[in-house]
Design an enzyme around this catalytic site. Structure first.
Site, PDB file in Angstrom:
ATOM      1  N   SER A  49      83.542  37.280  24.049  1.00  0.00           N
ATOM      2  CA  SER A  49      83.590  39.030  23.725  1.00  0.00           C
ATOM      3  C   SER A  49      83.192  38.084  21.906  1.00  0.00           C
ATOM      4  O   SER A  49      83.368  37.252  21.638  1.00  0.00           O
ATOM      5  CB  SER A  49      85.246  39.346  23.528  1.00  0.00           C
ATOM      6  OG  SER A  49      85.566  39.417  23.843  1.00  0.00           O
ATOM      7  N   ARG A  54      91.668  39.283  14.693  1.00  0.00           N
ATOM      8  CA  ARG A  54      90.892  38.519  14.960  1.00  0.00           C
ATOM      9  C   ARG A  54      90.282  37.632  13.763  1.00  0.00           C
ATOM     10  O   ARG A  54      88.798  37.539  13.400  1.00  0.00           O
ATOM     11  CB  ARG A  54      89.278  38.506  15.484  1.00  0.00           C
ATOM     12  CG  ARG A  54      89.832  40.026  17.164  1.00  0.00           C
ATOM     13  CD  ARG A  54      90.223  38.161  18.213  1.00  0.00           C
ATOM     14  NE  ARG A  54      90.525  38.908  19.485  1.00  0.00           N
ATOM     15  CZ  ARG A  54      91.685  39.187  19.717  1.00  0.00           C
ATOM     16  NH1 ARG A  54      92.967  38.875  18.819  1.00  0.00           N
ATOM     17  NH2 ARG A  54      91.775  40.023  21.126  1.00  0.00           N
ATOM     18  N   GLU A  72      82.413  39.080  16.735  1.00  0.00           N
ATOM     19  CA  GLU A  72      83.647  37.766  17.016  1.00  0.00           C
ATOM     20  C   GLU A  72      83.268  36.492  16.188  1.00  0.00           C
ATOM     21  O   GLU A  72      83.506  35.500  16.027  1.00  0.00           O
ATOM     22  CB  GLU A  72      84.424  37.936  18.086  1.00  0.00           C
ATOM     23  CG  GLU A  72      85.293  39.350  18.238  1.00  0.00           C
ATOM     24  CD  GLU A  72      86.907  39.119  19.487  1.00  0.00           C
ATOM     25  OE1 GLU A  72      86.652  37.810  19.592  1.00  0.00           O
ATOM     26  OE2 GLU A  72      86.371  39.489  19.601  1.00  0.00           O
TER      27      GLU A  72
END
Length: 297
Positions: free
Chosen positions: A216, A167, A286
């Site tokens: 998320s 990520r 995130e």
């Protein structure tokens, strides 16, 4: 004013909640949807020279805007949708919808983006956060990119000139994707489309897609799941203001209809502290929280 006479859509005092899948955010002083990368670069340079705050966003699927709004210029890439198909490769501009690109590749019998069919963001944003799902991620598909840098310059980079991690892209905070060249593998059309349909079914069953959210909220820590930790800590269904930890998936914070940015941030802070105390693990977010200044997501 820098935006006077520019081709493309310009809005003043535009609600940022309309630019975010979380449906949160106050008014933006000015929002511009450039139709070419040259127009985008020109506005960015002029804003920098005039010391006007400027930031770049895509589809707003991974971003939290402030309740008080944003000064300066917010550039939105969703009108940058140019695309050119090659021989198991594609050149695509940053504002193209990732899920649409995955579907169109699958219709051609091209394999490689099956994992991305349900990801709601733009191609540019997906690359900058190395978006992934179902065991796949953007890093494995990229041949090269064209980027906008903080000084307004546009540079083409080969895949070897930047790095990816979970990520994360090494260019994040330094440059923004304007165009990408992606590669695919030959595949069986029916199998690819079936695989994507299965991924979408799993996503619908396990994620609160019916409520405003930003995907998320936390990265999975090594060897564990953020959702498992948050659920184990007892946070499912808990609320602060209009923000609620989803009862469907604990790593999602949903807007119940009246959430403020401060509610989401307070909930994130409380979860991080509680998980740290109970399990000794510090969760990392995130989502990108845009407050002020020259930012991009």
């Amino acid at each position: 004013m820098i935006l006077d006479g520019m081709p493309g859509r310009v809005e003043k005092n535009y609600p940022l909640n309309l630019l975010s899948t979380w449906r949160i955010g106050g008014p933006a002083e000015a929002v511009y949807w450039p139709e070419t990368v040259e127009d985008l670069s020109s506005v960015w340079k002029n804003a920098q020279e005039a010391e006007i705050p400027v930031r770049l966003i895509g589809r707003g699927s991974n971003v939290l805007f402030p309740d008080e709004g944003l000064p300066g210029i917010t550039l939105v890439t969703t009108s940058l949708r140019g695309i050119s198909w090659g021989d198991y490769t594609v050149r695509v501009e940053a504002g193209y919808t990732l899920a649409r690109l995955a579907q169109e590749a699958g219709e051609r019998g091209w394999s490689g983006l099956e994992f991305a069919r349900g990801i709601p963001g733009s191609v540019g944003g997906a690359i900058m956060m190395n978006a992934g799902a179902h065991g796949g991620e953007m890093a494995s598909r990229i041949l090269g990119i064209s980027t906008l840098w903080a000084d307004g310059s546009i540079r083409k980079l080969e895949r070897s000139q930047f790095e990816f991690a979970y990520r994360h892209c090494s260019l994040r905070g330094k440059a923004w994707v304007l165009e990408a060249q992606l590669m695919f593998s030959p595949g069986n059309r029916e199998q690819i489309l079936h695989h994507m349909k299965e991924n979408l079914t799993k996503r619908t069953a396990n994620q609160p897609l019916e409520e405003p959210n930003a995907g998320s909220v936390f990265r999975n820590p090594p060897g564990d799941s953020a959702g498992r930790l948050i659920e184990a800590a007892g946070w499912k269904g808990k609320t602060i203001g209009g923000a609620k930890v989803s009862e469907k998936h604990a790593n999602f914070i949903v807007n119940t209809g009246r959430a403020k940015s401060k509610d989401v941030l307070a909930l994130i802070e409380a979860i991080v502290l509680d998980v740290q105390i109970k399990y000794g693990i510090t969760l990392q977010t995130e989502v990108e929280s845009i407050l002020t200044g020259n930012r991009g997501a």
